[in-house]
Motif scaffolding. Structure first.
Motif, mmCIF file in Angstrom:
data_model
loop_
_atom_site.group_PDB
_atom_site.id
_atom_site.type_symbol
_atom_site.label_atom_id
_atom_site.label_comp_id
_atom_site.label_asym_id
_atom_site.label_seq_id
_atom_site.Cartn_x
_atom_site.Cartn_y
_atom_site.Cartn_z
ATOM 1 N N LEU A 1 0.828 -1.206 0.000
ATOM 2 C CA LEU A 1 0.000 0.000 0.000
ATOM 3 C C LEU A 1 0.864 1.258 0.000
ATOM 4 O O LEU A 1 0.574 2.221 -0.722
ATOM 5 N N ILE A 2 1.915 1.240 0.801
ATOM 6 C CA ILE A 2 2.832 2.383 0.826
ATOM 7 C C ILE A 2 3.480 2.572 -0.531
ATOM 8 O O ILE A 2 3.575 3.697 -1.056
ATOM 9 N N ALA A 3 3.943 1.472 -1.144
ATOM 10 C CA ALA A 3 4.581 1.562 -2.464
ATOM 11 C C ALA A 3 3.619 2.141 -3.492
ATOM 12 O O ALA A 3 4.008 2.962 -4.337
ATOM 13 N N ALA A 4 2.365 1.735 -3.428
ATOM 14 C CA ALA A 4 1.367 2.220 -4.378
ATOM 15 C C ALA A 4 1.112 3.711 -4.203
ATOM 16 O O ALA A 4 1.025 4.465 -5.181
ATOM 17 N N MET A 5 1.004 4.165 -2.953
ATOM 18 C CA MET A 5 0.761 5.584 -2.714
ATOM 19 C C MET A 5 1.956 6.434 -3.124
ATOM 20 O O MET A 5 1.795 7.543 -3.657
ATOM 21 N N ARG A 6 3.144 5.924 -2.897
ATOM 22 C CA ARG A 6 4.329 6.644 -3.367
ATOM 23 C C ARG A 6 4.334 6.758 -4.891
ATOM 24 O O ARG A 6 4.726 7.790 -5.447
ATOM 25 N N ALA A 7 3.885 5.692 -5.563
ATOM 26 C CA ALA A 7 3.818 5.735 -7.026
ATOM 27 C C ALA A 7 2.819 6.783 -7.494
ATOM 28 O O ALA A 7 3.060 7.507 -8.469
ATOM 29 N N GLY A 8 1.688 6.890 -6.799
ATOM 30 C CA GLY A 8 0.706 7.907 -7.149
ATOM 31 C C GLY A 8 1.227 9.309 -6.925
ATOM 32 O O GLY A 8 0.984 10.215 -7.733
#
Length: 224
Positions: free
Chosen positions: A143-150
């Motif tokens: 989830l953290i990785a995804a939000m950083r990507a966004g």
């Protein structure tokens, strides 16, 4: 004002949501998970009853698409709402009302759905989905990785000030519910730091609730 994702870990059955916004305390109004049922984000012009409502419908036997369709048919002012849901089968559904603010869009992938409004550009949810699907490890890490990507893809049109991460597993309460309600710095990184601290202790906090006699030391002054 918001971008988020709901997701499921296929291996463990854990559900999670991560969210960030320029508004204060976004996770307090918009994040909902329920063990053995699913995860829901209710955002844009937020109606906090939509999250529990969708989870109740899924707990009653509806899939995520069926639950969202029922909300669309029966709730008022849905043209102002943005709602994302995922169920135990990994099915996802997203409602984005026509009166969602600014640039808004949505994206879905395997075991994940993302949506946002007042975005810097229309690539953000797909970047979040791609970031999640390219990641590995614990659902919280993903989830953290995804939000950083966004955020790297542009995030909101303006700076974000609050964020949250919530996880549910097999017990009746969220096993992690981390929030940054307001900061002038990056709230996603604040949540990432909190997760790094909380993750190694997550199992111990569950054990202390289930059976404190079998729990590890509390690690606080005065603990014997």
């Amino acid at each position: 004002m918001t971008f988020s994702l709901v997701a499921r870990c296929k291996e463990t059955g854990m559900f999670g949501i991560a969210i960030s916004s320029s508004s204060p305390a976004v996770a307090a109004r918009c994040s909902y998970t329920r063990a053995g049922v699913g995860a829901v984000a209710s955002q844009n012009i937020t109606d906090p009853t939509l999250g529990p409502g969708a989870l109740d419908l899924m707990q009653g036997g509806l899939s995520a698409p069926e639950a969202i369709a029922k909300l669309q048919a029966e709730r008022n002012f849905m043209d102002y709402r943005q709602v994302l849901a995922i169920d135990t089968a990994g099915k996802t559904a997203i409602h984005s009302g026509t009166r969602a603010l600014g640039i808004w869009t949505q994206a879905e992938g395997i075991d994940v759905a993302s949506g946002g409004n007042l975005l810097a550009n229309d690539t953000i949810p797909q970047a979040i989905v791609d970031g999640f699907m390219a990641s590995k490890g614990h659902l919280g890490d993903r989830l953290i990785a995804a939000m950083r990507a966004g955020l790297a893809a542009g995030g909101e049109a303006g700076p974000v000030h609050s964020a949250g991460l919530q996880l549910c597993d097999t017990v009746a309460w969220p096993v992690a519910d981390l929030r940054c309600d307001w900061t002038e710095d990056c709230p996603i990184e604040a949540i990432a730091t909190a997760w790094d601290v909380y993750k190694p202790q997550l199992a111990a906090y569950i054990q202390r609730a289930l059976d404190p006699t079998e729990a590890p030391s509390y690690g606080v002054p005065g603990d014997l």
